[in-house]
Design an enzyme around this catalytic site. Structure first.
Site, PDB file in Angstrom:
ATOM      1  N   GLY A 210     -38.738  21.515  55.078  1.00  0.00           N
ATOM      2  CA  GLY A 210     -38.650  22.420  56.409  1.00  0.00           C
ATOM      3  C   GLY A 210     -39.895  22.397  57.069  1.00  0.00           C
ATOM      4  CG  ASN A 211     -40.109  22.512  60.991  1.00  0.00           C
ATOM      5  OD1 ASN A 211     -40.098  23.331  61.714  1.00  0.00           O
ATOM      6  ND2 ASN A 211     -39.137  21.502  60.878  1.00  0.00           N
ATOM      7  NE  ARG A 212     -47.345  26.220  59.567  1.00  0.00           N
ATOM      8  CZ  ARG A 212     -48.705  26.406  59.330  1.00  0.00           C
ATOM      9  NH1 ARG A 212     -49.125  26.059  58.082  1.00  0.00           N
ATOM     10  NH2 ARG A 212     -49.428  26.814  60.049  1.00  0.00           N
TER      11      ARG A 212
END
Ligand code: CTP
Length: 402
Positions: A210-212
């Site tokens: 995922g990412n932030r």
């Protein structure tokens, strides 16, 4: 400076209790609020609650305090009228200019922006009579917020719920901040699609890549577009933010799901803004069972495959002529040079370039950006709240659509 004067109209639906929360938000943020309930609204929440929370009398009929001419004065002096909940009956009266109580009189005398937040059963919302009344009110410059989907009174579910009061407050705040009707409603009659959040690419039943991205910028874009009169589809990837009032929210998890939802919504959209952080790659293989560590063995490398590039695809294959496509680019180095190259590579009309770092952009309340346009113009947006950047993007989109 005088406090902005807000009239909170409340008509007779069970969601009237949620208007207490909207009232509290309005008064706590420095607005002078006059509550005008209909007689049937008082079946749900009594006069004492409205006057205690607003600090003003809450009058229903035109026959009270007649010497003060409240049926004219309240509307004339308002900076904003918001009706929440607005029943099918109230929308019909407003559309036809009926004036048989204080609220409907107020709506006829108001020259300020008017926001309606409808709440009713799905059948009533979908009825052609209601559809036409809503279209009439929108044509005349009112903001009619689409109801939310979910649990209705009793066991029913569907479209017709009053959106979250905090989100209705956000619409009111933005509408109040935006001057005349032409400036305010420059996206009226337009359908816009916004993607927000960050995709998650599953590796096994418990893990993902995922990412932030928090979704804050995309949600700010959706809220700003609702306040400017647009019909908004928000394709939201894994964001925990509350649904913006008035937007149709489509929830997705992965890049492939996001592509499907965006392409579908874009088919009849005037503008598409890709604020989501879409994973460029996904694990080549999804493990049906949890991947276990094995003593004495190094972990297997994770093979990745490319995800579709949604921005490049919708830019190259415009669903309708004149559709405006906007991308975002988060860069850590050579920010502008990388941004210009990306704008050309993706083929979109506008690219919002942010510099990212540990505390910049992701999850933050504020950001700084430059909006690059395919015609070579550059619009710097100084460090500030994400809603300011959102409005700058819509200013540039509206200019291209006009
Ligand atoms: N985007 C997309 N589909 C992808 C990846 C990104 O639609 N598979 C969109 C994002 O929503 C954003 C823009 O493309 O609007 C920029 O994404 P970015 O990942 O920075 O672009 P890349 O082409 O991946 O560039 P690079 O990897 O060189 O940074």
């Amino acid at each position: 400076m005088d406090k902005p004067k807000v009239v909170l109209g409340v008509s007779g639906g069970i969601a009237a209790y949620k208007a207490c929360e909207l009232l509290r938000r309005l008064t706590e943020s420095g607005h002078e609020v006059r509550v005008v309930p209909t007689a049937s609204a008082l079946h749900f929440v009594g006069e004492a609650t409205w006057s205690a929370l607003s600090g003003n009398p809450a009058t229903t009929e035109v026959w009270e305090s007649v010497h003060e001419v409240p049926h004219v004065r309240i509307g004339q002096s308002a900076d904003l009228v918001v009706v929440a909940p607005a029943t099918a009956d109230l929308l019909a009266k407003a559309a036809h200019g009926l004036a048989d109580d204080l609220l409907t009189n107020t709506l006829l005398t108001a020259r300020c922006p008017v926001v309606f937040a409808p709440a009713m059963h799905t059948e009533m919302w979908e009825h052609p009579a209601t559809r036409e009344n809503v279209a009439t009110l929108r044509r005349r410059g009112a903001v009619v917020i689409e109801p939310a989907v979910g649990r209705l009174t009793g066991v029913d579910t569907g479209k017709g719920r009053l959106p979250d009061p905090g989100e209705i407050f956000e619409v009111c705040r933005r509408v109040l901040a935006r001057g005349t009707a032409e400036q305010r409603l420059d996206l009226a009659g337009r359908h816009v699609v916004v993607s927000a959040g960050g995709t998650r690419e599953p590796l096994d039943p418990v893990r993902f890549l995922g990412n932030r991205s928090s979704g804050k910028q995309g949600y700010a874009l959706a809220r700003a577009a609702v306040a400017r009169g647009a019909r908004v589809t928000l394709v939201s990837a894994n964001s925990e933010l509350p649904d913006p009032a008035g937007a149709d929210v489509v929830r997705v998890g992965t890049a492939v799901q996001l592509r499907e939802a965006v392409v579908k919504a874009a088919a009849e959209a005037d503008a598409v803004v890709m604020a989501a952080a879409v994973a460029d790659f996904r694990p080549a293989r999804y493990a049906e069972g949890k991947i276990k560590k094995r003593d004495g063995h190094e972990p297997d490398p994770i093979a990745l495959v490319r995800n579709p590039d949604v921005l490049a695809e919708i830019s190259a294959d415009r669903a309708r002529p004149g559709q405006v496509v906007v991308g975002f680019a988060a860069e850590t180095d050579d920010v502008l040079a990388n941004g210009r190259a990306k704008l050309a590579r993706k083929g979109c009309d506008l690219l919002v370039v942010n510099e990212v770092g540990e505390h910049k952009t992701f999850g933050a309340e504020a950001s700084e950006a430059v909006v690059l346009a395919s015609d070579g113009t550059e619009t710097p947006v100084p460090y500030g709240p994400k809603e300011v950047l959102a409005d700058t993007v819509w200013d540039l989109v509206a200019r291209r659509l006009a």
